[in-house]
Design a protein around this motif. Structure first.
Motif, PDB file in Angstrom:
ATOM      1  N   VAL A 176       0.842  -1.197   0.000  1.00  0.00           N
ATOM      2  CA  VAL A 176       0.000   0.000   0.000  1.00  0.00           C
ATOM      3  C   VAL A 176       0.874   1.243   0.000  1.00  0.00           C
ATOM      4  O   VAL A 176       2.049   1.202   0.390  1.00  0.00           O
ATOM      5  N   GLY A 177       0.298   2.351  -0.404  1.00  0.00           N
ATOM      6  CA  GLY A 177       0.938   3.645  -0.244  1.00  0.00           C
ATOM      7  C   GLY A 177       0.531   4.251   1.084  1.00  0.00           C
ATOM      8  O   GLY A 177      -0.349   3.729   1.775  1.00  0.00           O
ATOM      9  N   GLY A 178       1.171   5.344   1.448  1.00  0.00           N
ATOM     10  CA  GLY A 178       0.829   6.013   2.693  1.00  0.00           C
ATOM     11  C   GLY A 178      -0.286   7.018   2.469  1.00  0.00           C
ATOM     12  O   GLY A 178      -1.138   6.858   1.600  1.00  0.00           O
ATOM     13  N   THR A 179      -0.278   8.085   3.228  1.00  0.00           N
ATOM     14  CA  THR A 179      -1.247   9.152   3.056  1.00  0.00           C
ATOM     15  C   THR A 179      -0.597  10.294   2.297  1.00  0.00           C
ATOM     16  O   THR A 179       0.628  10.421   2.268  1.00  0.00           O
ATOM     17  N   GLY A 180      -1.426  11.121   1.690  1.00  0.00           N
ATOM     18  CA  GLY A 180      -0.909  12.245   0.921  1.00  0.00           C
ATOM     19  C   GLY A 180      -0.526  13.442   1.747  1.00  0.00           C
ATOM     20  O   GLY A 180      -0.162  14.490   1.203  1.00  0.00           O
ATOM     21  N   ASP A 181      -0.592  13.318   3.066  1.00  0.00           N
ATOM     22  CA  ASP A 181      -0.334  14.470   3.942  1.00  0.00           C
ATOM     23  C   ASP A 181       1.114  14.567   4.398  1.00  0.00           C
ATOM     24  O   ASP A 181       1.491  15.499   5.090  1.00  0.00           O
ATOM     25  N   GLY A 182       1.934  13.597   4.032  1.00  0.00           N
ATOM     26  CA  GLY A 182       3.301  13.580   4.546  1.00  0.00           C
ATOM     27  C   GLY A 182       4.268  14.364   3.681  1.00  0.00           C
ATOM     28  O   GLY A 182       3.924  14.931   2.644  1.00  0.00           O
ATOM     29  N   ILE A 183       5.518  14.383   4.126  1.00  0.00           N
ATOM     30  CA  ILE A 183       6.594  15.037   3.384  1.00  0.00           C
ATOM     31  C   ILE A 183       6.985  14.148   2.217  1.00  0.00           C
ATOM     32  O   ILE A 183       7.062  12.926   2.340  1.00  0.00           O
ATOM     33  N   ILE A 184       7.262  14.748   1.077  1.00  0.00           N
ATOM     34  CA  ILE A 184       7.620  13.983  -0.110  1.00  0.00           C
ATOM     35  C   ILE A 184       8.844  13.113   0.169  1.00  0.00           C
ATOM     36  O   ILE A 184       9.788  13.531   0.849  1.00  0.00           O
ATOM     37  N   SER A 185       8.816  11.883  -0.324  1.00  0.00           N
ATOM     38  CA  SER A 185       9.869  10.870  -0.158  1.00  0.00           C
ATOM     39  C   SER A 185       9.931  10.298   1.254  1.00  0.00           C
ATOM     40  O   SER A 185      10.818   9.512   1.559  1.00  0.00           O
ATOM     41  N   ARG A 186       8.984  10.665   2.116  1.00  0.00           N
ATOM     42  CA  ARG A 186       8.941  10.124   3.474  1.00  0.00           C
ATOM     43  C   ARG A 186       7.652   9.328   3.667  1.00  0.00           C
ATOM     44  O   ARG A 186       6.726   9.394   2.874  1.00  0.00           O
ATOM     45  N   HIS A 187       7.604   8.595   4.774  1.00  0.00           N
ATOM     46  CA  HIS A 187       6.427   7.789   5.075  1.00  0.00           C
ATOM     47  C   HIS A 187       5.442   8.575   5.937  1.00  0.00           C
ATOM     48  O   HIS A 187       5.840   9.271   6.881  1.00  0.00           O
ATOM     49  N   ALA A 188       4.179   8.481   5.595  1.00  0.00           N
ATOM     50  CA  ALA A 188       3.103   9.047   6.397  1.00  0.00           C
ATOM     51  C   ALA A 188       1.962   8.042   6.384  1.00  0.00           C
ATOM     52  O   ALA A 188       1.491   7.650   5.312  1.00  0.00           O
ATOM     53  N   LEU A 189       1.528   7.599   7.542  1.00  0.00           N
ATOM     54  CA  LEU A 189       0.540   6.534   7.635  1.00  0.00           C
ATOM     55  C   LEU A 189      -0.875   7.087   7.612  1.00  0.00           C
ATOM     56  O   LEU A 189      -1.189   8.046   8.310  1.00  0.00           O
TER      57      LEU A 189
END
Length: 315
Positions: free
Chosen positions: A115-128
């Motif tokens: 799966v991908g993370g959420t669109g709220d995170g910093i680019i190239s980083r993980h955001a759940l």
């Protein structure tokens, strides 16, 4: 609804959860990168929530429209997967996106869920997001997470897996999974250990203790490497710092890395559970991360013969 049927479970499959969003595209990109290296087929899955019956006519037709819309989204997602990779698109109806995804993945014999993370995170980083968080606390299969913007990277080719080898015997060990993945993908291996002091200080005694911990961790990794019966390039790396975050900040990541971590000790057996160390790795790395269920594979001779390391950080 499915565009194809699987007659038998196939361990060389990956299940990719899909929504028509940037995070959905990130998951597709990671699933395609994994399939390209391992030869796996992809199940591209969209889960549709059922509409409660309210006594009004037309509910069946409305649900059919929802499923048809999901099928169109999946067709668009499948078009992003390179030619030569077998793709099966699946629309399933379930109250829970997470549980519906897990059900299809288990039924098809998938080796992992992507799966991908959420669109709220910093680019190239993980955001759940909600789905990835639920998977990381319940999935019976390994969960591969794409960092934000992974689909925007050009020419992504996975060429090395970093395996976070725990220094505590009671910790969940992703080594067996990581080695199997590396063999299937024919990629290099980096065995990683993290070392930090629980109460950091700059005095000579603390620095000497940390040096000793680094030496013990390196001995553990080298011993583990020597026990591996694989025809792979295996490197060892001890990342250390005054704190675990500093150790991770000192760790170099390559654009084509993927990371395997174990589950936390508080999780149920044969389930993924994101522990504190794995969560910190997620926060710092720009590479995709695969979280392996606790005790998903039996102990091997390799893991049983590792020397004991003391006071180093890790789960």
């Amino acid at each position: 609804m499915s565009t194809d049927n699987t007659s038998a479970a196939n361990p060389k499959r990956v299940a990719v959860g899909y929504l028509a969003t940037q995070s959905g595209d990130d998951g597709v990109a990671l699933g395609a990168a994994i399939a390209t290296k391992t030869g796996a087929a992809i199940d591209l899955i969209c889960v549709v929530h059922p509409v409660p019956y309210d006594g009004q006519p037309g509910i069946d037709q409305y649900m059919e429209r929802l499923e048809n819309q999901a099928a169109e989204w999946l067709a668009d997602g499948a078009s992003r997967i390179p030619e030569g990779i077998e793709v099966r698109t699946v629309v399933t109806v379930h109250e829970s996106f997470t549980e519906g995804l897990i059900d299809v993945a288990e039924q098809s014999g998938a080796a992992m869920i992507v799966v991908g993370g959420t669109g709220d995170g910093i680019i190239s980083r993980h955001a759940l997001g909600t789905v990835s968080t639920e998977l990381l606390h319940s999935s019976p299969l390994p969960v591969a997470l794409a960092p934000r913007g992974y689909a925007r990277r050009s020419d992504v080719v996975i060429d090395m897996i970093t395996i976070a080898v725990p220094v505590k015997k009671s910790a969940s060990d992703p080594l067996s999974f990581g080695i199997r993945f590396a063999e299937a993908a024919s990629i290099d291996v980096r065995l990683l250990s993290l070392v930090s002091l629980e109460n950091p200080a700059a005095d000579d005694t603390s620095l000497a203790v940390r040096k000793q911990q680094v030496d013990v961790a390196r001995e553990l990794l080298e011993h583990t490497r020597d026990q591996l019966d694989v025809d792979l390039e295996v490197d060892v790396l001890v990342a250390d710092g005054d704190t675990l975050d500093e150790a991770l900040d000192n760790l170099p990541w390559d654009a084509n890395d993927i990371v395997a971590v174990g589950s936390g000790h508080l999780g149920a057996d044969n389930r993924v559970f994101l522990g504190s160390t794995a969560a910190r790795i997620l926060r710092w790395t720009t590479a995709p991360v695969i979280v392996v269920p606790k005790e998903s594979t039996p102990d091997t001779e390799t893991t049983n013969t590792k020397p004991t390391a003391t006071k180093a950080q890790g789960e």
